[in-house]
Every structure is written in structure tokens, then in C-alpha cells.
Scaffold this active site. Structure first.
Site, PDB file in Angstrom:
ATOM      1  CG  ASN A  67       7.033   1.954  10.138  1.00 49.56           C
ATOM      2  OD1 ASN A  67       6.183   1.582  10.945  1.00 49.56           O
ATOM      3  ND2 ASN A  67       7.717   1.096   9.393  1.00 49.56           N
ATOM      4  N   GLY A  76      -0.744   2.174  -2.272  1.00 46.67           N
ATOM      5  CA  GLY A  76       0.550   1.569  -1.973  1.00 46.67           C
ATOM      6  C   GLY A  76       0.334   0.140  -1.523  1.00 46.67           C
ATOM      7  CE  LYS A 112       5.647  -0.497  13.767  1.00 50.63           C
ATOM      8  NZ  LYS A 112       4.857  -0.565  12.537  1.00 50.63           N
ATOM      9  CG  ASN A 124      10.559   0.932  14.215  1.00 47.93           C
ATOM     10  OD1 ASN A 124      10.970  -0.217  14.348  1.00 47.93           O
ATOM     11  ND2 ASN A 124       9.347   1.203  13.775  1.00 47.93           N
ATOM     12  CB  ALA A 147       4.338  -6.323   2.408  1.00 47.10           C
ATOM     13  N   GLY A 150      -0.261  -3.189   2.585  1.00 46.50           N
ATOM     14  CA  GLY A 150      -1.442  -2.786   1.825  1.00 46.50           C
ATOM     15  C   GLY A 150      -2.130  -3.970   1.157  1.00 46.50           C
TER      16      GLY A 150
END
Length: 326
Positions: free
Chosen positions: A104, A9, A206, A210, A12, A14
Site C-alpha cells: 500500500n 510475507g 487506491k 487510504n 493474508a 500473500g
């Protein structure tokens, strides 16, 4: 320290990892598709970072079978893409391979090796029917929390805007040899890569922002500065985050900062559109279930009430359905 690393993947984040590891002399293969893959094959991977532009030749493949078995497979997909991609990722894995999940939200392996009544349970919101758990054994996982921000500005070109930390951690909290080697490789590539004994706690801190800011931004169109400073919006975020904290603590997480500081930190990012709002605007699938659906699921499992999160989850799922992004 010769190790083979595949980035599955290579968008961005990766692409950022692949470029910097390749610049540091690591044997890297990136797995990608479409125009991004074609551009990397034709011209290499371009990284714009810190005012410098590097063009890096990388081995880029579409079929993981071309790459063969790797020492480390770093997965930087959106969470909802993992179940469908798991069989392809497995083709890069041997019995000794380590799978690094830089994804995430609540990871599919969350309850692997975790003491308590939920030990060994898969998280339905992110791993329907436990398909990923069976395909990518949690014993091979090293957890990761990704902090840099980057963007694919055109096929084959990654712009790195801020951040250089990838926290790593074994689910059992050990300082494993494989974890230490990966940490060293990432440090050589210019990242901060601490090996943490409590990686789940860092995942939660984190996720804590989110779970509120991403869905609220998608529902309102507001950027982080407004969500964190307008008293009415901040109050909604705080209520959701306190519910999330109660769920996290019920599954053993420890929160090292208080909710007001966490909200302040998000507000200080400024007029930034969250990834969920960007995905909505671009018509892409939104990471609703890993960021919020899993919180509600874990609330049910631990008998922690999450009324505000339930409400926002229902609204943001419908917003995504109507936009074709769910």
C-alpha cells in the site's frame, strides 16, 4: 510456462496468492515465520474462499536462502517492514528476477524512470536513506495494486472475503514480456491481472481514499460508512483528498474519477474498519508514512500546500506513538 515464484510475507494477501497459484500448478515458495510458518509446514496452507475450503501443500521457508533464486518475488509486506526485510528479499533475486511490490501507499521506486526534476529520487518516508532503492534495484520492479481482502483467521488458514484483481504495471509503462507472463500466471490462478500502462495512476486512486480514511478511522474509531456519510467527517476526508490530488497531479498522476465518487465508493463498503484502525486495536505497527507521510513529503518537494494532511499526520503519529504502534 514453468516459472518459480516466491511470496515474501505470506500473511493474508500473500497466503491467498500462494494458495491460488499453487492450486493452479505454479512452483510456489512462501516465506513466512512464527506459528503461521509452523502450521503451513505441518498441515499445508488452508484457503477458505467462495464457500469452499482448500488445503494446499506449499513449500514454506523462513530463510529465503533455502528457496534459491526466483523468477518472480512478490512482496506483500506492510510498507514499514520493507527496509528491514530488503536484504532477505535480495537473497531471492538474481539479475533476471522481477520484484513485484504489492504494498500500500507510495512505493519506494516511485520516481524510477519518471520524467521530471524528481526522476531517480528515493521517497524518504518509505525508504529512509534510500536503503531499499540500493538493495532492491528499481529496474527489476513490476508495480502492483492489490484489491482483494483476506485475513489470517488462525495460523495456516486464510479467509478470502472479497476481490480478485491484482493490477500490474511496469514503471515505464511498457508491455514487457515478464509482465505479460506474470499476468497470465495470475489469470490461470483465478485472478484478474491486467497489465496497465499507467500503474502510478492506479496506485494514486487506491491511495487517494487510504490517505484520508485510514488515519481518520484510527483517530475516531469510525468505520468507512460513517466517515463517508456523516457530513462533518466527509468534509474532512474530502479536504485531505483534494490536497492529495493536487500533490498527485504535481508528480504527473491522472485521476480518472472525481472525489465525490471516490468517497461514495468507500462509504458503500459499509461498517468496515480500515487496516490502520485494525492495526491500532491489535497493537501492531501502523502504515502511517506510506499512506500519509509520503503525501506530505511529496507536497514539500513539489511546493503544494497540504495543511489538512499535515494536521492529521501530526495527530495520527502521536496516537500511534502513545499506543506503541509507530
Amino acid at each position: 510456462m514453468s516459472r518459480r515464484i516466491a511470496i515474501f510475507g505470506a500473511g493474508a494477501i500473500g497466503g491467498l496468492l500462494g494458495a491460488k497459484l499453487a492450486l493452479a500448478g505454479v512452483d510456489v515458495t512462501v516465506v513466512a515465520r512464527g506459528p503461521h510458518l509452523a502450521a503451513m509446514r505441518a498441515r499445508g496452507l488452508t484457503l477458505i474462499s467462495g464457500g469452499e475450503r482448500h488445503v494446499v501443500p506449499v513449500r514454506a521457508v523462513e530463510d529465503p536462502a533455502e528457496a534459491g533464486v526466483q523468477d518472480y518475488v512478490i512482496v506483500t509486506l506492510k510498507a514499514h517492514s520493507l527496509p528491514a526485510a530488503a536484504p532477505a528479499i535480495a537473497r531471492l533475486m538474481g539479475p533476471e528476477s522481477a520484484l513485484v511490490t504489492g504494498i500500500n501507499g507510495i512505493p519506494y521506486w516511485y520516481f524510477h524512470g519518471l520524467d521530471g526534476p524528481l526522476s531517480g529520487r528515493h521517497v524518504e518516508s518509505v525508504d529512509p536513506d534510500g536503503v531499499v532503492w540500493r538493495t532492491l534495484p528499481p529496474a527489476q520492479v513490476i508495480g502492483a495494486v492489490v484489491y482483494p481482502a483476506a485475513e489470517v483467521v488462525e495460523p495456516g488458514v486464510i479467509e478470502h472475503t472479497y476481490g480478485d484483481r491484482f493490477s500490474l504495471g511496469e514503471p515505464d509503462g511498457s508491455r514487457s514480456e515478464r509482465g505479460q507472463i506474470l499476468s497470465q500466471l495470475l489469470v490461470q490462478a483465478g485472478f484478474k491481472a491486467p497489465l496497465r500502462p499507467g500503474i502510478r495512476d492506479e496506485i494514486w486512486v487506491k491511495l487517494w481514499g487510504n490517505l484520508a480514511f485510514n488515519p481518520l478511522s484510527a483517530l475516531t474509531g469510525s468505520t468507512l460508512d460513517r466517515l463517508g456519510t456523516r457530513p462533518d467527517l466527509r468534509a474532512v476526508a474530502r479536504t485531505m483528498m483534494l490536497e492529495g490530488q493536487a500533490v498527485g497531479e504535481a508528480v504527473g498522476a491522472k485521476f480518472s474519477i472525481d472525489v465525490e465518487k471516490r468517497i461514495d465508493g468507500a462509504a458503500e463498503v459499509g461498517a468496515h474498519k480500515t487496516s490502520m484502525l485494525q492495526d491500532l486495536e491489535r497493537g501492531r505497527p501502523m502504515e502511517i508514512d506510506a499512506l500519509l507521510g509520503a503525501i506530505v513529503e511529496l507536497g514539500r518537494l513539489t511546493e503544494v500546500a497540504t495543511p489538512a494532511c499535515d494536521l492529521i499526520l501530526a495527530l495520527v503519529r502521536e496516537r500511534a506513538r502513545l499506543a506503541g504502534c509507530y
